[in-house]
Design a protein around this motif. Structure first.
Motif, PDB file in Angstrom:
ATOM      1  N   ARG A 153       0.869  -1.177   0.000  1.00 34.13           N
ATOM      2  CA  ARG A 153       0.000   0.000   0.000  1.00 34.13           C
ATOM      3  C   ARG A 153       0.906   1.228   0.000  1.00 34.13           C
ATOM      4  NH1 ARG A 153      -4.799  -1.813   2.626  1.00 34.13           N
ATOM      5  NH2 ARG A 153      -5.269  -3.832   1.680  1.00 34.13           N
ATOM      6  N   THR A 154       0.480   2.278  -0.617  1.00 36.77           N
ATOM      7  CA  THR A 154       1.331   3.466  -0.735  1.00 36.77           C
ATOM      8  C   THR A 154       1.540   4.176   0.598  1.00 36.77           C
ATOM      9  OG1 THR A 154      -0.621   4.794  -1.305  1.00 36.77           O
ATOM     10  CG2 THR A 154       0.669   3.861  -3.121  1.00 36.77           C
ATOM     11  N   ASP A 155       0.670   3.929   1.583  1.00 39.97           N
ATOM     12  CA  ASP A 155       0.779   4.632   2.861  1.00 39.97           C
ATOM     13  C   ASP A 155       1.506   3.817   3.917  1.00 39.97           C
ATOM     14  OD1 ASP A 155      -1.110   2.693   3.033  1.00 39.97           O
ATOM     15  OD2 ASP A 155      -2.625   3.911   4.056  1.00 39.97           O
ATOM     16  N   CYS A 156       2.170   2.703   3.522  1.00 44.95           N
ATOM     17  CA  CYS A 156       2.816   1.836   4.508  1.00 44.95           C
ATOM     18  C   CYS A 156       4.038   1.176   3.873  1.00 44.95           C
ATOM     19  CB  CYS A 156       1.819   0.775   4.985  1.00 44.95           C
ATOM     20  SG  CYS A 156       2.505  -0.390   6.181  1.00 44.95           S
ATOM     21  N   LEU A 208       6.152  -6.479  -0.933  1.00 43.77           N
ATOM     22  CA  LEU A 208       5.882  -7.870  -1.302  1.00 43.77           C
ATOM     23  C   LEU A 208       6.576  -8.184  -2.622  1.00 43.77           C
ATOM     24  CD1 LEU A 208       2.017  -8.164  -0.665  1.00 43.77           C
ATOM     25  CD2 LEU A 208       3.877  -8.306   0.992  1.00 43.77           C
ATOM     26  N   ASP A 209       6.986  -9.450  -2.783  1.00 48.61           N
ATOM     27  CA  ASP A 209       7.567  -9.865  -4.065  1.00 48.61           C
ATOM     28  C   ASP A 209       6.539 -10.592  -4.939  1.00 48.61           C
ATOM     29  OD1 ASP A 209       7.299 -12.261  -2.726  1.00 48.61           O
ATOM     30  OD2 ASP A 209       9.262 -13.045  -3.297  1.00 48.61           O
ATOM     31  N   ASN A 210       5.330 -10.763  -4.414  1.00 50.41           N
ATOM     32  CA  ASN A 210       4.289 -11.483  -5.161  1.00 50.41           C
ATOM     33  C   ASN A 210       2.957 -10.794  -4.900  1.00 50.41           C
ATOM     34  OD1 ASN A 210       2.668 -13.336  -6.464  1.00 50.41           O
ATOM     35  ND2 ASN A 210       3.059 -15.023  -5.045  1.00 50.41           N
ATOM     36  N   LEU A 211       2.776  -9.641  -5.522  1.00 45.53           N
ATOM     37  CA  LEU A 211       1.577  -8.836  -5.253  1.00 45.53           C
ATOM     38  C   LEU A 211       0.299  -9.543  -5.681  1.00 45.53           C
ATOM     39  CD1 LEU A 211       2.557  -5.165  -6.198  1.00 45.53           C
ATOM     40  CD2 LEU A 211       1.922  -6.026  -3.946  1.00 45.53           C
ATOM     41  N   GLU A 212       0.379 -10.395  -6.670  1.00 46.51           N
ATOM     42  CA  GLU A 212      -0.830 -11.039  -7.184  1.00 46.51           C
ATOM     43  C   GLU A 212      -1.108 -12.372  -6.492  1.00 46.51           C
ATOM     44  OE1 GLU A 212      -0.253 -11.347 -11.365  1.00 46.51           O
ATOM     45  OE2 GLU A 212      -0.347  -9.181 -11.697  1.00 46.51           O
ATOM     46  N   LEU A 244      -1.174  -7.847   9.251  1.00 45.65           N
ATOM     47  CA  LEU A 244       0.072  -7.153   9.582  1.00 45.65           C
ATOM     48  C   LEU A 244       0.011  -5.688   9.170  1.00 45.65           C
ATOM     49  CD1 LEU A 244       2.783  -9.786   8.574  1.00 45.65           C
ATOM     50  CD2 LEU A 244       1.962  -9.218  10.863  1.00 45.65           C
ATOM     51  N   TYR A 245      -0.583  -5.422   8.024  1.00 46.98           N
ATOM     52  CA  TYR A 245      -0.740  -4.032   7.578  1.00 46.98           C
ATOM     53  C   TYR A 245      -1.557  -3.224   8.583  1.00 46.98           C
ATOM     54  CZ  TYR A 245      -2.824  -0.159   4.999  1.00 46.98           C
ATOM     55  OH  TYR A 245      -3.281   1.081   4.625  1.00 46.98           O
ATOM     56  N   ASP A 246      -2.680  -3.775   9.011  1.00 47.56           N
ATOM     57  CA  ASP A 246      -3.515  -3.075   9.992  1.00 47.56           C
ATOM     58  C   ASP A 246      -2.752  -2.864  11.302  1.00 47.56           C
ATOM     59  OD1 ASP A 246      -5.583  -3.023   8.191  1.00 47.56           O
ATOM     60  OD2 ASP A 246      -6.534  -4.848   8.962  1.00 47.56           O
ATOM     61  N   SER A 251       1.854   2.537  14.610  1.00 53.79           N
ATOM     62  CA  SER A 251       2.755   3.645  14.275  1.00 53.79           C
ATOM     63  C   SER A 251       2.038   4.884  13.758  1.00 53.79           C
ATOM     64  CB  SER A 251       3.768   3.185  13.219  1.00 53.79           C
ATOM     65  OG  SER A 251       3.093   2.730  12.060  1.00 53.79           O
ATOM     66  N   HIS A 252       0.703   4.787  13.571  1.00 54.08           N
ATOM     67  CA  HIS A 252      -0.092   5.922  13.095  1.00 54.08           C
ATOM     68  C   HIS A 252       0.514   6.493  11.809  1.00 54.08           C
ATOM     69  CE1 HIS A 252      -2.210   5.785  16.906  1.00 54.08           C
ATOM     70  NE2 HIS A 252      -1.052   5.861  17.529  1.00 54.08           N
ATOM     71  N   LEU A 253       0.741   5.618  10.852  1.00 53.25           N
ATOM     72  CA  LEU A 253       1.400   6.053   9.625  1.00 53.25           C
ATOM     73  C   LEU A 253       0.497   6.912   8.748  1.00 53.25           C
ATOM     74  CD1 LEU A 253       3.310   2.801   8.626  1.00 53.25           C
ATOM     75  CD2 LEU A 253       4.235   4.874   9.619  1.00 53.25           C
ATOM     76  N   GLN A 254      -0.827   6.985   9.073  1.00 49.02           N
ATOM     77  CA  GLN A 254      -1.716   7.818   8.263  1.00 49.02           C
ATOM     78  C   GLN A 254      -1.284   9.276   8.288  1.00 49.02           C
ATOM     79  OE1 GLN A 254      -2.597   5.788  10.697  1.00 49.02           O
ATOM     80  NE2 GLN A 254      -4.493   4.657  10.258  1.00 49.02           N
TER      81      GLN A 254
END
Length: 288
Positions: A31-34, A38-42, A128-130, A136-139
Motif C-alpha cells: 500500500r502506498t501509505d505503509c 511484497l515480491d508477489n503482489l498477485e 500485519l498491515y492493519d 505507528s499511526h502512519l496515516q
C-alpha cells in the motif's frame, strides 16, 4: 605429478563451482501509505493452490510485526494456518531449485516468508498491515524508508570471512590427535596416504598455515603438491616454497616483458572459467 595436479584441480573446480550472483527479487509496496513490500503482489499459486510471498519491511518496523518474543508472528501463523519463516537483513540466500544453475542473492531488508493458501496468506498480510497502521499511526506520517539494495558480493564475502574465522577458531582448539584426524578426513579426498601427509603437515607447519589450508581448497592442493615433491625428492617444504616463489616471479617477469599486466582474476572471471570447465566436463560425460 602433473596428472595428479590437473586431476585435483578439476575435482576442485567441480566441488567449488560457485552459484551465479543475481539481484534480489523485485519487491513492491503493498500500500502506498505503509512501507510493507511484497515480491508477489498477485499471490500467484502453484498446482496445489499454495502461494509463497516474501514480505519485507524496514528494520525499524520489524519489532512491531514480530511482537514480544515473536508472540504476534506466531499468532498470525496459527490464526491463518500458514507457515512463516523470518530472515535477517543481509542474509545470503542460495536458490538451487528455481534456476537451472544455483544462484545467490542478498536480502536487502528484514523479511518474512509466508507459505500457505492464497486467501489465508492475503488475510495474514492484511492483518500485519492493519497492525502497522495502528501502532505507528502512519496515516499522519511520511516515511522515507526505501527499499535499498545491498551488494550481494559484499554480503557473501562478509559471511565467508565470518565462517572462516569460526572454523579457524575450532581448528586451533583441537588437540593434536583430533587435528590429525580432521586433516586425514580432508586429505582423503585427494591422496591415498592421508596419514603420512597429515603427520607431515602437523610436524612442519604452524597452526595458522594449517588453518589457511583447511579453509581454502586451492591452498590445500598446492600444499599436497609441495609435500609430494618433498617426499619424492627428499627435500624440505621450505625448498619447495622457494621453487614456487621463483616460478611465480619468473612468470611475472615474462608477462612484464610481453607488456601484459599481472593481476588477479575477478569473481566474475573466475566464475566464468569454472562454469566453462564444468560445462565441458558435462558435455564430455554425455558424449562418452
Amino acid at each position: 605429478m602433473i596428472c595428479f595436479w590437473i586431476g585435483a584441480k578439476l575435482t576442485l573446480r567441480m566441488e567449488r563451482f560457485q552459484p551465479q550472483v543475481i539481484s534480489p527479487p523485485n519487491c513492491y509496496l503493498y500500500r502506498t501509505d505503509c512501507p510493507l513490500y511484497l515480491d508477489n503482489l498477485e499471490f500467484v499459486t502453484d498446482s496445489e493452490e499454495q502461494t509463497r510471498v516474501r514480505v519485507m519491511v524496514p528494520k525499524s518496523y520489524m519489532g512491531m510485526l514480530i511482537g514480544h518474543r515473536g508472540k504476534q508472528i506466531k499468532h498470525v501463523s496459527r490464526k491463518f494456518h500458514i507457515h512463516v519463516q523470518t530472515w535477517q537483513e543481509g542474509t545470503v540466500v542460495v536458490d538451487r531449485q528455481t534456476y537451472s544453475l544455483p544462484v545467490m542473492w542478498g536480502i536487502p531488508l528484514p523479511s518474512f516468508v509466508f507459505h500457505g493458501r492464497s486467501d489465508e496468506v492475503h488475510k495474514a498480510i492484511d492483518f500485519l498491515y492493519d497492525s502497522m497502521m495502528r501502532k505507528s499511526h502512519l496515516q499522519n506520517k511520511k516515511t522515507k524508508n526505501g527499499l535499498l539494495g545491498h551488494n550481494t558480493h559484499t554480503l557473501y564475502k562478509k559471511q565467508c570471512a565470518k565462517n572462516i574465522r569460526n572454523h579457524s577458531d575450532v581448528i586451533r582448539s583441537l588437540p593434536q590427535d583430533q587435528l590429525i584426524s580432521q586433516l586425514c578426513e580432508r586429505l582423503s579426498e585427494y591422496v591415498d596416504q592421508e596419514q603420512v601427509y597429515a603427520s607431515y603437515i602437523v610436524d612442519s607447519l604452524s597452526i595458522d598455515a594449517i588453518c589457511r589450508m583447511m579453509n581454502d581448497s586451492d591452498v590445500m592442493v598446492s600444499m599436497i603438491t609441495d609435500i609430494t615433491d618433498a617426499l619424492r625428492f627428499d627435500t624440505s617444504l621450505d625448498y619447495q616454497f622457494c621453487l614456487r616463489n621463483l616460478e611465480k616471479q619468473k612468470y611475472a617477469d615474462q608477462c612484464k616483458e610481453r607488456g601484459q599486466e599481472v593481476r588477479k582474476l575477478t569473481f566474475d572471471e573466475q566464475y566464468e572459467g569454472e562454469k566453462f570447465i564444468v560445462e565441458q566436463e558435462l558435455v564430455m560425460n554425455m558424449d562418452g
